[in-house]
Design a protein around this motif. Structure first.
Motif, PDB file in Angstrom:
ATOM      1  N   PRO A   1     -15.006   4.787   1.838  1.00 15.12           N
ATOM      2  CA  PRO A   1     -15.527   3.465   1.577  1.00 15.12           C
ATOM      3  C   PRO A   1     -14.409   2.594   0.680  1.00 15.12           C
ATOM      4  O   PRO A   1     -14.386   1.262   0.809  1.00 15.12           O
ATOM      5  N   LEU A   2     -13.410   3.173   0.301  1.00 13.93           N
ATOM      6  CA  LEU A   2     -12.419   2.498  -0.424  1.00 13.93           C
ATOM      7  C   LEU A   2     -11.640   1.496   0.708  1.00 13.93           C
ATOM      8  O   LEU A   2     -10.796   0.627   0.505  1.00 13.93           O
ATOM      9  N   ALA A   3     -11.744   2.184   1.974  1.00 18.11           N
ATOM     10  CA  ALA A   3     -10.861   1.276   3.172  1.00 18.11           C
ATOM     11  C   ALA A   3     -11.245  -0.116   3.132  1.00 18.11           C
ATOM     12  O   ALA A   3     -10.531  -0.976   3.488  1.00 18.11           O
ATOM     13  N   ALA A   4     -12.551  -0.359   2.843  1.00 17.43           N
ATOM     14  CA  ALA A   4     -13.018  -1.688   2.907  1.00 17.43           C
ATOM     15  C   ALA A   4     -12.478  -2.435   1.641  1.00 17.43           C
ATOM     16  O   ALA A   4     -12.839  -3.999   1.740  1.00 17.43           O
ATOM     17  N   ALA A   5     -12.139  -1.848   0.824  1.00 17.35           N
ATOM     18  CA  ALA A   5     -11.683  -2.665  -0.666  1.00 17.35           C
ATOM     19  C   ALA A   5     -10.117  -3.185  -0.480  1.00 17.35           C
ATOM     20  O   ALA A   5      -9.615  -3.606  -1.430  1.00 17.35           O
ATOM     21  N   VAL A   6      -9.603  -2.451   0.503  1.00 14.78           N
ATOM     22  CA  VAL A   6      -8.309  -2.722   0.614  1.00 14.78           C
ATOM     23  C   VAL A   6      -8.006  -4.202   1.649  1.00 14.78           C
ATOM     24  O   VAL A   6      -8.513  -4.419   2.471  1.00 14.78           O
ATOM     25  N   ASP A   7      -7.060  -5.026   0.945  1.00 17.63           N
ATOM     26  CA  ASP A   7      -6.575  -6.129   1.804  1.00 17.63           C
ATOM     27  C   ASP A   7      -5.684  -6.007   2.565  1.00 17.63           C
ATOM     28  O   ASP A   7      -4.270  -5.886   2.330  1.00 17.63           O
ATOM     29  N   TRP A   8      -5.955  -5.314   3.859  1.00 18.76           N
ATOM     30  CA  TRP A   8      -5.039  -5.007   4.799  1.00 18.76           C
ATOM     31  C   TRP A   8      -4.173  -6.120   5.296  1.00 18.76           C
ATOM     32  O   TRP A   8      -2.935  -5.535   5.926  1.00 18.76           O
ATOM     33  N   ARG A   9      -4.268  -7.403   5.120  1.00 18.09           N
ATOM     34  CA  ARG A   9      -3.408  -8.470   5.510  1.00 18.09           C
ATOM     35  C   ARG A   9      -2.311  -8.342   4.759  1.00 18.09           C
ATOM     36  O   ARG A   9      -1.118  -8.858   5.165  1.00 18.09           O
TER      37      ARG A   9
ATOM     38  N   ILE B   1      -2.407   2.483  -1.939  1.00 15.34           N
ATOM     39  CA  ILE B   1      -2.397   0.911  -1.402  1.00 15.34           C
ATOM     40  C   ILE B   1      -3.160   0.056  -2.397  1.00 15.34           C
ATOM     41  O   ILE B   1      -2.404  -1.183  -2.961  1.00 15.34           O
ATOM     42  N   ILE B   2      -4.202   0.310  -2.818  1.00 13.23           N
ATOM     43  CA  ILE B   2      -4.840  -0.646  -4.064  1.00 13.23           C
ATOM     44  C   ILE B   2      -4.042  -0.731  -5.107  1.00 13.23           C
ATOM     45  O   ILE B   2      -4.054  -1.883  -5.603  1.00 13.23           O
ATOM     46  N   ALA B   3      -3.656   0.345  -5.642  1.00 11.68           N
ATOM     47  CA  ALA B   3      -2.931   0.363  -6.862  1.00 11.68           C
ATOM     48  C   ALA B   3      -1.563  -0.531  -6.816  1.00 11.68           C
ATOM     49  O   ALA B   3      -1.260  -1.503  -7.686  1.00 11.68           O
ATOM     50  N   ASP B   4      -0.783  -0.291  -5.652  1.00 13.46           N
ATOM     51  CA  ASP B   4       0.397  -1.222  -5.253  1.00 13.46           C
ATOM     52  C   ASP B   4      -0.114  -2.542  -5.195  1.00 13.46           C
ATOM     53  O   ASP B   4       0.829  -3.297  -5.802  1.00 13.46           O
ATOM     54  N   LEU B   5      -0.998  -3.071  -4.480  1.00 12.30           N
ATOM     55  CA  LEU B   5      -1.454  -4.506  -4.304  1.00 12.30           C
ATOM     56  C   LEU B   5      -1.735  -4.934  -5.452  1.00 12.30           C
ATOM     57  O   LEU B   5      -1.934  -6.264  -5.683  1.00 12.30           O
ATOM     58  N   SER B   6      -2.271  -4.320  -6.439  1.00 10.60           N
ATOM     59  CA  SER B   6      -2.591  -4.804  -7.683  1.00 10.60           C
ATOM     60  C   SER B   6      -1.357  -5.494  -8.628  1.00 10.60           C
ATOM     61  O   SER B   6      -1.642  -6.119  -9.702  1.00 10.60           O
ATOM     62  N   THR B   7      -0.265  -5.156  -8.269  1.00  8.49           N
ATOM     63  CA  THR B   7       1.229  -5.558  -9.235  1.00  8.49           C
ATOM     64  C   THR B   7       1.966  -6.146  -8.137  1.00  8.49           C
ATOM     65  O   THR B   7       3.001  -6.713  -8.786  1.00  8.49           O
ATOM     66  N   GLN B   8       1.875  -6.217  -6.858  1.00  6.12           N
ATOM     67  CA  GLN B   8       2.999  -6.811  -5.852  1.00  6.12           C
ATOM     68  C   GLN B   8       2.162  -7.321  -4.877  1.00  6.12           C
ATOM     69  O   GLN B   8       1.125  -7.231  -4.468  1.00  6.12           O
ATOM     70  N   ASP B   9       3.069  -8.320  -4.240  1.00  9.50           N
ATOM     71  CA  ASP B   9       2.312  -9.136  -3.275  1.00  9.50           C
ATOM     72  C   ASP B   9       1.987  -8.262  -1.813  1.00  9.50           C
ATOM     73  O   ASP B   9       0.931  -8.567  -1.131  1.00  9.50           O
ATOM     74  N   VAL B  10       2.776  -7.194  -1.320  1.00  9.98           N
ATOM     75  CA  VAL B  10       2.791  -6.592  -0.199  1.00  9.98           C
ATOM     76  C   VAL B  10       2.954  -5.086  -0.482  1.00  9.98           C
ATOM     77  O   VAL B  10       3.639  -4.727  -1.598  1.00  9.98           O
ATOM     78  N   THR B  11       2.612  -4.150   0.268  1.00 16.19           N
ATOM     79  CA  THR B  11       3.117  -2.731   0.146  1.00 16.19           C
ATOM     80  C   THR B  11       3.516  -2.342   1.630  1.00 16.19           C
ATOM     81  O   THR B  11       2.881  -2.698   2.666  1.00 16.19           O
ATOM     82  N   HIS B  12       4.291  -1.411   1.606  1.00 21.04           N
ATOM     83  CA  HIS B  12       4.936  -0.854   2.761  1.00 21.04           C
ATOM     84  C   HIS B  12       4.658   0.779   2.863  1.00 21.04           C
ATOM     85  O   HIS B  12       4.936   1.438   1.916  1.00 21.04           O
ATOM     86  N   VAL B  13       3.922   1.183   3.816  1.00 21.57           N
ATOM     87  CA  VAL B  13       3.355   2.563   3.931  1.00 21.57           C
ATOM     88  C   VAL B  13       4.233   3.267   5.360  1.00 21.57           C
ATOM     89  O   VAL B  13       4.094   2.405   6.244  1.00 21.57           O
ATOM     90  N   VAL B  14       4.454   4.259   5.151  1.00 20.13           N
ATOM     91  CA  VAL B  14       4.885   5.007   6.449  1.00 20.13           C
ATOM     92  C   VAL B  14       4.073   6.304   6.767  1.00 20.13           C
ATOM     93  O   VAL B  14       3.712   7.087   6.034  1.00 20.13           O
ATOM     94  N   LEU B  15       3.612   5.992   7.958  1.00 16.73           N
ATOM     95  CA  LEU B  15       2.614   7.167   8.347  1.00 16.73           C
ATOM     96  C   LEU B  15       3.389   8.082   9.333  1.00 16.73           C
ATOM     97  O   LEU B  15       4.262   7.993   9.855  1.00 16.73           O
ATOM     98  N   THR B  16       2.405   9.395   9.339  1.00 18.85           N
ATOM     99  CA  THR B  16       2.957  10.513  10.094  1.00 18.85           C
ATOM    100  C   THR B  16       1.818  10.750  11.336  1.00 18.85           C
ATOM    101  O   THR B  16       0.830  10.312  11.238  1.00 18.85           O
ATOM    102  N   GLY B  17       2.401  11.552  12.305  1.00 15.58           N
ATOM    103  CA  GLY B  17       1.327  12.118  13.416  1.00 15.58           C
ATOM    104  C   GLY B  17       0.996  13.579  13.028  1.00 15.58           C
ATOM    105  O   GLY B  17       0.911  14.107  12.172  1.00 15.58           O
TER     106      GLY B  17
END
Length: 254
Positions: A61-69, A30-46
């Motif tokens: 701790p990296l979770a706090a560095a993500v711009d989740w918006r 997520i962090i890498a993608d957001l460094s080069t693009q406006d948004v990122t799309h992630v597909v989760l599993t259960g």
């Protein structure tokens, strides 16, 4: 043996270690993608491994560095249950990670009752189109995470079912061999569009199917079919119990 799969098997000591690595992979991506693009799309599993991954990500701790918006979260499949049902993948994801984020992400859960099963599939497909680029029917999935069942299923695509051959982006399953019977899922073709694909396959009960997929270049199990459709670019995260039960040589450990 299929070198296409074997060369991408990463072996961790146990489920928790595999979940830790998968959670870090999620956040790093997520962090890498957001460094080069406006948004990122992630597909989760259960599933056990998928939810443990989210628990470990929440504690990283990296979770706090993500711009989740700027993060859009989708699910590869969902049990056709009420949206507040504790067995829904999306509900469990909230408990494990989403309720603990420093800022809300854009969430795209798959609809459930009282909407009819077929209509839930239609509405999910419409949501995908609404967030796709003009002319596309899917967003650009930067990361897709998938558990693999002991029978080789991924998402809600099961061996021998018509959904294995389904086209389009979304399919409904009315007779799943694993309860609940009714589910909504992305198709293998949709999942294969991911820029980065991660298979989670931990536990001794998953060893035989891991061995089967790695040994047979023409394996017809859904996980193997998806791996081929994706161009053999997915990573396979597993653990020692699965590896030991797989029949694969220990030299494959990374």
């Amino acid at each position: 043996m299929s070198k296409q799969v074997a060369s991408r098997v990463v072996v961790l000591p146990d489920l928790e270690a595999a979940a830790e690595l998968a959670g870090a992979r999620l956040l790093d991506g997520i962090i890498a993608d957001l460094s080069t693009q406006d948004v990122t799309h992630v597909v989760l599993t259960g599933g056990t491994a998928g939810i443990r991954m989210l628990v470990r990500a929440a504690a990283n701790p990296l979770a706090a560095a993500v711009d989740w918006r700027r993060v859009h979260i989708w699910w590869g499949d969902e049990r056709y249950l009420a949206e507040n049902h504790p067995e829904r993948n999306s509900f469990q994801a909230h408990t494990a990670l989403l309720d603990h984020l420093p800022a809300p992400a854009h969430l795209h859960p798959i609809p459930g009752p009282p909407m009819a099963l077929e209509q839930a599939g239609v509405e999910f497909a419409r949501a995908l189109v609404a967030h796709a680029r003009v002319g596309d029917d899917l967003p650009r999935f930067d990361q897709v995470f998938l558990g693999v069942g002991p029978d080789g299923h991924v998402a809600s695509i099961f061996p021998g079912h018509a959904t294995l051959q389904a086209g389009g982006t979304v399919v409904v399953e009315a007779n799943s061999p694993k309860p609940p019977a009714e589910r909504v899922s992305l198709t293998l073709g949709a999942l294969a569009t991911a820029k980065r694909l991660t298979f989670l396959i931990a536990g001794a009960d998953k060893g035989p199917v891991l061995g089967e997929i790695a040994a047979d270049t023409d394996c017809a199990l859904p996980a193997a079919v998806l791996d081929r459709l994706s161009g053999h670019h997915g990573a396979w995260l597993t653990d020692q119990p699965a590896m030991q039960a797989s029949g694969l040589p220990g030299a494959l450990e990374r």
